[in-house]
Design a protein around this motif. Structure first.
Motif, PDB file in Angstrom:
ATOM      1  N   GLY A   3       8.541 -31.314  16.071  1.00  0.00           N
ATOM      2  CA  GLY A   3       7.831 -30.068  16.337  1.00  0.00           C
ATOM      3  C   GLY A   3       8.729 -28.999  16.916  1.00  0.00           C
ATOM      4  O   GLY A   3       8.347 -27.828  16.998  1.00  0.00           O
ATOM      5  N   CYS A   4       9.930 -29.391  17.343  1.00  0.00           N
ATOM      6  CA  CYS A   4      10.890 -28.447  17.908  1.00  0.00           C
ATOM      7  C   CYS A   4      11.467 -27.531  16.824  1.00  0.00           C
ATOM      8  O   CYS A   4      11.331 -27.798  15.634  1.00  0.00           O
ATOM      9  N   GLN A   5      12.130 -26.482  17.278  1.00  0.00           N
ATOM     10  CA  GLN A   5      12.834 -25.553  16.405  1.00  0.00           C
ATOM     11  C   GLN A   5      14.300 -25.997  16.426  1.00  0.00           C
ATOM     12  O   GLN A   5      14.950 -25.925  17.487  1.00  0.00           O
ATOM     13  N   VAL A   6      14.834 -26.454  15.295  1.00  0.00           N
ATOM     14  CA  VAL A   6      16.083 -27.221  15.309  1.00  0.00           C
ATOM     15  C   VAL A   6      17.133 -26.627  14.373  1.00  0.00           C
ATOM     16  O   VAL A   6      16.854 -26.382  13.192  1.00  0.00           O
ATOM     17  N   PHE A   7      18.321 -26.423  14.906  1.00  0.00           N
ATOM     18  CA  PHE A   7      19.465 -25.903  14.150  1.00  0.00           C
ATOM     19  C   PHE A   7      20.076 -27.001  13.276  1.00  0.00           C
ATOM     20  O   PHE A   7      20.221 -28.140  13.718  1.00  0.00           O
ATOM     21  N   ALA A   8      20.487 -26.625  12.067  1.00  0.00           N
ATOM     22  CA  ALA A   8      21.120 -27.575  11.153  1.00  0.00           C
ATOM     23  C   ALA A   8      22.608 -27.749  11.428  1.00  0.00           C
ATOM     24  O   ALA A   8      23.153 -28.835  11.240  1.00  0.00           O
ATOM     25  N   LYS A   9      23.276 -26.668  11.883  1.00  0.00           N
ATOM     26  CA  LYS A   9      24.739 -26.668  12.000  1.00  0.00           C
ATOM     27  C   LYS A   9      25.168 -26.604  13.463  1.00  0.00           C
ATOM     28  O   LYS A   9      24.778 -25.679  14.180  1.00  0.00           O
ATOM     29  N   PRO A  10      25.996 -27.552  13.900  1.00  0.00           N
ATOM     30  CA  PRO A  10      26.404 -27.564  15.313  1.00  0.00           C
ATOM     31  C   PRO A  10      27.229 -26.350  15.724  1.00  0.00           C
ATOM     32  O   PRO A  10      27.127 -25.894  16.865  1.00  0.00           O
ATOM     33  N   TYR A  41      23.544  -8.926  14.681  1.00  0.00           N
ATOM     34  CA  TYR A  41      22.539  -9.725  13.980  1.00  0.00           C
ATOM     35  C   TYR A  41      23.142 -11.072  13.613  1.00  0.00           C
ATOM     36  O   TYR A  41      24.196 -11.154  12.975  1.00  0.00           O
ATOM     37  N   LYS A  42      22.488 -12.149  14.055  1.00  0.00           N
ATOM     38  CA  LYS A  42      22.919 -13.498  13.712  1.00  0.00           C
ATOM     39  C   LYS A  42      21.769 -14.217  13.021  1.00  0.00           C
ATOM     40  O   LYS A  42      20.618 -14.114  13.437  1.00  0.00           O
ATOM     41  N   GLU A  43      22.107 -14.952  11.962  1.00  0.00           N
ATOM     42  CA  GLU A  43      21.100 -15.719  11.216  1.00  0.00           C
ATOM     43  C   GLU A  43      21.564 -17.157  11.114  1.00  0.00           C
ATOM     44  O   GLU A  43      22.674 -17.433  10.642  1.00  0.00           O
ATOM     45  N   PHE A  44      20.735 -18.080  11.577  1.00  0.00           N
ATOM     46  CA  PHE A  44      21.114 -19.485  11.653  1.00  0.00           C
ATOM     47  C   PHE A  44      20.160 -20.351  10.814  1.00  0.00           C
ATOM     48  O   PHE A  44      18.945 -20.149  10.831  1.00  0.00           O
ATOM     49  N   LYS A  45      20.721 -21.320  10.118  1.00  0.00           N
ATOM     50  CA  LYS A  45      19.938 -22.266   9.319  1.00  0.00           C
ATOM     51  C   LYS A  45      19.219 -23.236  10.259  1.00  0.00           C
ATOM     52  O   LYS A  45      19.830 -23.805  11.177  1.00  0.00           O
ATOM     53  N   ALA A  46      17.919 -23.443  10.008  1.00  0.00           N
ATOM     54  CA  ALA A  46      17.131 -24.247  10.945  1.00  0.00           C
ATOM     55  C   ALA A  46      15.881 -24.798  10.284  1.00  0.00           C
ATOM     56  O   ALA A  46      15.607 -24.534   9.113  1.00  0.00           O
ATOM     57  N   THR A  47      15.127 -25.559  11.053  1.00  0.00           N
ATOM     58  CA  THR A  47      13.765 -25.922  10.669  1.00  0.00           C
ATOM     59  C   THR A  47      12.836 -25.529  11.800  1.00  0.00           C
ATOM     60  O   THR A  47      13.199 -25.625  12.984  1.00  0.00           O
ATOM     61  N   THR A  48      11.644 -25.066  11.453  1.00  0.00           N
ATOM     62  CA  THR A  48      10.602 -24.797  12.446  1.00  0.00           C
ATOM     63  C   THR A  48       9.473 -25.818  12.330  1.00  0.00           C
ATOM     64  O   THR A  48       8.440 -25.662  12.966  1.00  0.00           O
ATOM     65  N   ASP A  49       9.688 -26.845  11.525  1.00  0.00           N
ATOM     66  CA  ASP A  49       8.676 -27.880  11.276  1.00  0.00           C
ATOM     67  C   ASP A  49       9.213 -29.253  11.658  1.00  0.00           C
ATOM     68  O   ASP A  49      10.426 -29.473  11.705  1.00  0.00           O
ATOM     69  N   CYS A  50       8.322 -30.197  11.865  1.00  0.00           N
ATOM     70  CA  CYS A  50       8.771 -31.562  12.132  1.00  0.00           C
ATOM     71  C   CYS A  50       9.194 -32.251  10.836  1.00  0.00           C
ATOM     72  O   CYS A  50       8.821 -31.845   9.743  1.00  0.00           O
ATOM     73  N   GLY A  51      10.007 -33.283  10.985  1.00  0.00           N
ATOM     74  CA  GLY A  51      10.527 -34.018   9.842  1.00  0.00           C
ATOM     75  C   GLY A  51       9.582 -35.095   9.336  1.00  0.00           C
ATOM     76  O   GLY A  51       8.515 -35.356   9.916  1.00  0.00           O
ATOM     77  N   ASN A  52       9.976 -35.726   8.231  1.00  0.00           N
ATOM     78  CA  ASN A  52       9.143 -36.748   7.591  1.00  0.00           C
ATOM     79  C   ASN A  52       8.737 -37.863   8.542  1.00  0.00           C
ATOM     80  O   ASN A  52       7.597 -38.326   8.525  1.00  0.00           O
ATOM     81  N   HIS A  53       9.681 -38.309   9.354  1.00  0.00           N
ATOM     82  CA  HIS A  53       9.392 -39.450  10.223  1.00  0.00           C
ATOM     83  C   HIS A  53       8.203 -39.167  11.121  1.00  0.00           C
ATOM     84  O   HIS A  53       7.287 -40.003  11.245  1.00  0.00           O
TER      85      HIS A  53
END
Length: 200
Positions: free
Chosen positions: A159-166, A59-71
Motif C-alpha cells: 500500500g506504500c508509495q514505492v520507488f523502483a530505482k535506488p 522538476y524531478k520525475e521518478f518511476k514508482a508504484t502507488t499500488d500494492c503488489g501481487n503478494h
C-alpha cells in the motif's frame, strides 16, 4: 520542459483544490500520479517532485508504484483487505523517519490518510468508495531494492508509495533532507491519477 511541467501540474492541483507550494527554495511539492492500468505488480506510476532552487523551478520525475503488489493483493495484511491510497492531498502527514526501523523514508507518522480496501484477492486493483477507511496505516514513501532497479512490485508495497530505482530514491531523500533543514520535518503528499491530466 521544467516550466511547462510546473505550470501544468500547478493547474491540475488548482483544479483539484490542492495547495501548490511556491514560497522559498526546497519547499517541496511531492505528487504521485497513478496510471489507469488496474493489473498489479508493475512500477507503472510516477512520483513527481517540484520545487525552487535559487528561485528557479526544478522538476524531478521518478518511476514508482502507488499500488500494492501481487503478494499483498493475494494475502492482505488485514481482514478488511489490501490498502490502496485514495487520491487526495494529505497535508503534513509525513516525516523523515526509519521505514521498518531500517532506512530513511517519508513515513506516515503525523496524520491520517484514506485507503480503499481491496479484499477479493485477485490481481487487479479495485477502488470501491464503499470500502474507504481513514487512519494511520503506515502508508510510507520508500524504495524497493537497495542496490538495483526493481521490475516487479511483489512484496515491496503493501500500500506504500514505492520507488523502483535506488539512485532516484537517493536523490529524493536528499531533497527531503534539504527541505527539512529549512521548513522542518513535516511533508505533504498529493496523489493524482492520469485522468486528472486529460483536460490539461
Amino acid at each position: 520542459m521544467c516550466y511547462l511541467a510546473t505550470q501544468r501540474l500547478q493547474s491540475v492541483m488548482k483544479d483539484k483544490g490542492y495547495p501548490f507550494y511556491t514560497k522559498g527554495d526546497y519547499n517541496l511539492n511531492i505528487v504521485g500520479v497513478r496510471s489507469d492500468i488496474r493489473a498489479s505488480n508493475s512500477f507503472d506510476d510516477h512520483i513527481l517532485c517540484l520545487y525552487k532552487e535559487k528561485g528557479k523551478w526544478k522538476y524531478k520525475e521518478f518511476k514508482a508504484t502507488t499500488d500494492c503488489g501481487n503478494h499483498w493483493l493475494k494475502h492482505p495484511m488485514t481482514n478488511t483487505g489490501s490498502a490502496l491510497l485514495v487520491p487526495n492531498h494529505y497535508r503534513g502527514v509525513y516525516k523523515l523517519d526509519l521505514h521498518k526501523g531500517q532506512y530513511k523514508a517519508l513515513c506516515q507518522r503525523l496524520g491520517d490518510v484514506e485507503v480503499y480496501r481491496d479484499n477479493n484477492k485477485d490481481l487487479y486493483t479495485d477502488f470501491d468508495p464503499k470500502t474507504i477507511e481513514k487512519g494511520r496505516f503506515g502508508i510510507n514513501i520508500h524504495r524497493s531494492n537497495p542496490s538495483k532497479e526493481s521490475k516487479r512490485v511483489d512484496k515491496w508495497s503493501a500500500g506504500c508509495q514505492v520507488f523502483a530505482k535506488p539512485d532516484e530514491y537517493s536523490q529524493f531523500i536528499k531533497l527531503c533532507e534539504k527541505s527539512a533543514s529549512i521548513f522542518g520535518n513535516k511533508f505533504s503528499y498529493s496523489l493524482l491519477t492520469y485522468k486528472d491530466f486529460e483536460n490539461e
